[in-house]
Design an enzyme around this catalytic site. Structure first.
Site: not given
Length: 360
Positions: A73, A127
């Protein structure tokens, strides 16, 4: 329809392809599908899926196993996609944090069928958001056996220099009391926002420590990061809450760090909002020392928090190593040099195959 990823592309071109797929935290599904599909085409890998996290591993019966991990991400896009390349520089969201590292890991997974140690490649989601959504944390809870290893490399941006361990981090809510009154009769009350000045002064004058941990120097920090108070434009506020973030060296436990903050802010109501431990560098361990010898350079401390702390909690020594200047992570002008991506791939390949400066 799953988008095809070509893992034969050079790492910089693969970086651009990864960046150009939507993958803001919580929207990694299409990218995870593409990563899973690409890895399943390689018979030397066993591939698992958990939510939007993909794990691929060799199983050659080697004496040791290492993990190479990276998150899929990014933070939200700020008009900096699609990527653009200008000479030796690739511009765009995710080029630094951390699609360059993910591209390197994907190429290693696809093209190293006979590594010196068995390798588990972990590509995970969420994350960049709150810890409870973190895909690596979810795997650690639901499939801890997938993360069993002797050593781990988290391919966070480090400008191709080993960064050991990481600082811990905690946030507290500090309440400053007052007494409400009509602002026209302000002398009848006690302004909590005004009273917060003494608290802010303590934080302004605080001198953070620089702490040596296993030969690396970690720089701490104690800062106000938010303030809230007042209920209306004509009311003297009876309450002000200051949010304070403490970045602490990995030599301290979370409890010790919280007690330190309480001592600095003695006299105020201090409530813990969230906390995450740091991770010692562990570079004195033979497997970590061998990695440093293989990739070269002088290790530095990771002053931010990263998921090496999750590996540390599992008893797996881990370091940060990847392409990209960490100071450009999340910046609107996020960019990485092509040469740095190539350098990381070459050094990681040498380490995994035992052909680097020292076999592990």
């Amino acid at each position: 329809m799953t988008i095809a990823l070509d893992l034969d592309l050079p790492a910089p071109a693969l970086t651009a392809a990864l960046c150009d797929l939507p993958s803001v935290s919580g929207d990694e599904r299409d990218l995870a599908d593409a990563v899973e599909s690409a890895l399943r085409r390689h018979r030397h890998l066993t591939v698992h899926r958990d939510g939007d996290a993909v794990v691929a591993a060799t199983d050659l019966g080697r004496r040791a196993r290492v993990v190479v991990a990276g998150h899929l991400d990014t933070v939200p896009v700020a008009g900096n996609l699609p990527t653009e390349r200008a000479g030796d520089v690739l511009w765009g969201r995710g080029t630094v944090d951390m699609k360059g590292g993910v591209a390197v890991a994907l190429r290693l997974a696809a093209h190293i069928a006979e590594p010196a140690s068995d390798v588990t490649y972990v590509f995970y989601d969420n994350e960049e958001v709150e810890a409870e959504r973190n895909g690596l944390g979810r795997i650690a809870r639901t499939h801890p056996e997938w993360l069993d290893a002797d050593f781990a490399v988290l391919m966070e941006p480090t400008s191709a220099v080993v960064e050991g361990g990481c600082n811990g981090t905690l946030r507290v809510a500090v309440t400053v009391p007052g007494r409400a009154a009509h602002s026209a009769r302000w002398w009848m009350g006690s302004n909590a926002i005004h009273a917060a000045g003494e608290l802010l002064g303590r934080l302004r004058d605080y001198v953070p420590a620089e702490v040596d941990v296993d030969g690396l120097t970690y720089r701490e920090g104690l800062n106000a990061v938010g303030i809230e108070g007042g209920i209306a434009g004509n009311v003297v506020p009876d309450r002000c809450v200051v949010t304070v973030n403490y970045r602490f060296a990995p030599s301290a436990t979370e409890r010790e760090a919280f007690e330190h903050v309480r001592s600095v802010l003695d006299g105020y109501q201090v409530e813990l909002a969230d906390s995450a431990p740091g991770a010692r560098p562990g570079l004195d361990r033979p497997v970590a020392a061998a990695f440093v010898d293989a990739v070269g350079g002088s290790p530095q401390a990771k002053v931010g928090w990263t998921d090496v702390a999750r590996f540390d909690a599992l008893g797996v020594p881990a370091v940060n190593y990847g392409p990209g200047d960490p100071q450009l992570a999340h910046a609107d002008d996020e960019r990485v040099t092509v040469a740095e991506i190539d350098t990381c791939e070459d050094r990681m390949r040498g380490w995994l195959t035992g052909a680097g400066r020292a076999a592990h």
